[in-house]
Scaffold this active site. Structure first.
Site, PDB file in Angstrom:
ATOM      1  CB  ILE A  23      77.011  31.979  33.665  1.00  8.94           C
ATOM      2  CG1 ILE A  23      78.426  32.522  33.466  1.00  8.94           C
ATOM      3  CG2 ILE A  23      76.557  32.110  35.106  1.00  8.94           C
ATOM      4  CD1 ILE A  23      78.563  33.987  33.760  1.00  8.94           C
ATOM      5  CE1 TYR A  24      75.510  30.373  38.896  1.00 10.50           C
ATOM      6  CE2 TYR A  24      73.919  28.626  39.269  1.00 10.50           C
ATOM      7  CZ  TYR A  24      74.357  29.915  39.489  1.00 10.50           C
ATOM      8  OH  TYR A  24      73.639  30.750  40.320  1.00 10.50           O
ATOM      9  CB  SER A  25      80.668  24.733  35.714  1.00 13.30           C
ATOM     10  OG  SER A  25      80.957  24.847  37.079  1.00 13.30           O
ATOM     11  CG  ASP A  26      81.797  27.163  29.336  1.00 11.99           C
ATOM     12  OD1 ASP A  26      81.080  28.069  28.874  1.00 11.99           O
ATOM     13  OD2 ASP A  26      82.588  26.499  28.635  1.00 11.99           O
ATOM     14  N   GLY A  27      78.112  26.136  31.482  1.00  9.96           N
ATOM     15  CA  GLY A  27      77.020  25.309  30.993  1.00  9.96           C
ATOM     16  C   GLY A  27      77.031  23.876  31.478  1.00  9.96           C
TER      17      GLY A  27
END
Length: 327
Positions: free
Chosen positions: A60-64
């Site tokens: 989920i971090y920065s949308d992958g």
């Protein structure tokens, strides 16, 4: 760099993990303060040079894009068998049904997506980012077991939850002969010590490695209580749900850190991190680094030995807090 085993496993990890939530495309996801790829790479390379071998990220971090940046950097700066790659699953990756959570479908989909973004055929530690209240834990544990048996993950771990939930998950795994969690990534620092009540004793009893997140309370333990907030603090919406800077007890803890740091002639960050490193059962705190001094302070903290009087002074102002960080 010092190394230790991850809990009761045979896996050697550095006493510090590099948290990679700070690395990602700023326009993607909810972390507007992240560093882009070219800004991120020097920190990852420096961590490797310093002997850090664990790199923790999440789908989920920065949308992958954090996984993508970390994967490319590790491929360029290290051999795959020299590093321990950890990532997480649970958060929402797309709108609509089945776009989040810990169902079998979500886990099987997201492990493949994470491996693709990281550019590897396996992760060393695959962690559930939070508890999924809508999926039976047996479904989650069986899916994680199959991920391990397929060779896509070497170990599995968990993150912030109640001790009873963690114990239940382990019990379900034991009953069915499935893979157990080997690590707990929980919220722990001088401003938030609720994990000492149940989770840390449980982990110690069961031989679980503990790799706490936010060891510096998102920077609050690195500056005097009255100091102006950093630019990140102004953009970090999640921080407000974890800490109340105006609470007298929190300010007193920060004051105690400042007093000891002044007496020792070191930055506050080193004192706060040294306290966590000296706690029984703590394997390797997860540190963030967006400035060179962040890594320097973390490495220096490994050499600081606090005596019993100093530890008591740091801990004395603490008062019970509401549970924070499980959602």
């Amino acid at each position: 760099m010092d190394y230790t085993k991850l809990g009761a496993t045979g896996l050697d990890i550095s006493r510090l993990c590099l948290g990679c939530m700070s690395y990602g495309v700023p326009e993607r996801g909810t972390h507007a303060w992240t560093l882009g790829e070219e800004q991120s790479r020097p920190f990852i390379r420096r961590a490797i040079d310093l002997g850090i071998n664990v790199f923790d990220t999440a789908n989920i971090y920065s949308d992958g894009t954090s996984e993508e940046i970390v994967g490319r950097a590790l491929k360029d700066f290290a051999r795959r068998d020299e590093v321990v790659i950890a990532t997480k699953v649970h958060g929402r990756m797309r709108p609509g049904p089945n776009g989040a959570g810990l169902s079998r479908r979500a886990i099987m989909t997201e492990i493949d997506n994470s491996l693709r973004r990281l550019g590897t055929d396996h992760v060393d530690l695959y962690q559930i980012h939070r508890w999924d209240h809508e999926t039976p834990i047996a479904e989650t544990m069986e899916a994680l077991h199959d991920v391990v048996k397929s060779g896509k993950a070497r170990y599995i771990g968990a993150s912030s939850m109640f001790a009873w939930q963690f114990a239940k998950a382990q019990h379900v795994a034991d009953l069915n002969g499935w893979t157990r969690f080997v690590s707990m990534q929980n919220h722990l620092n001088l401003l938030y010590r609720e994990e000492e009540r149940e989770m840390l004793p449980l982990c110690a009893d069961q031989g679980i490695g503990v790799i706490p997140w936010s060891p510096l309370a998102r920077g609050r333990l690195t500056r005097p209580a009255g100091a102006a907030a950093t630019s990140r603090a102004g953009l970090d919406k999640y921080q407000a749900t974890l800490y109340a800077a105006t609470e007298a007890s929190d300010r007193a803890v920060i004051d105690a850190v400042e007093k000891l740091a002044t007496a020792r002639g070191v930055p506050m960050a080193q004192v706060a991190l040294a306290w966590l490193l000296c706690k029984p059962g703590i394997t390797a705190p997860i540190i963030g680094a967006t400035k060179p001094e962040h890594l320097d302070d973390a490495i220096a903290a490994l050499s600081i030995r606090l005596d019993s009087a100093e530890i008591a002074a740091l801990e004395a102002p603490y008062v019970p807090h509401a549970v924070a960080g499980h959602d």
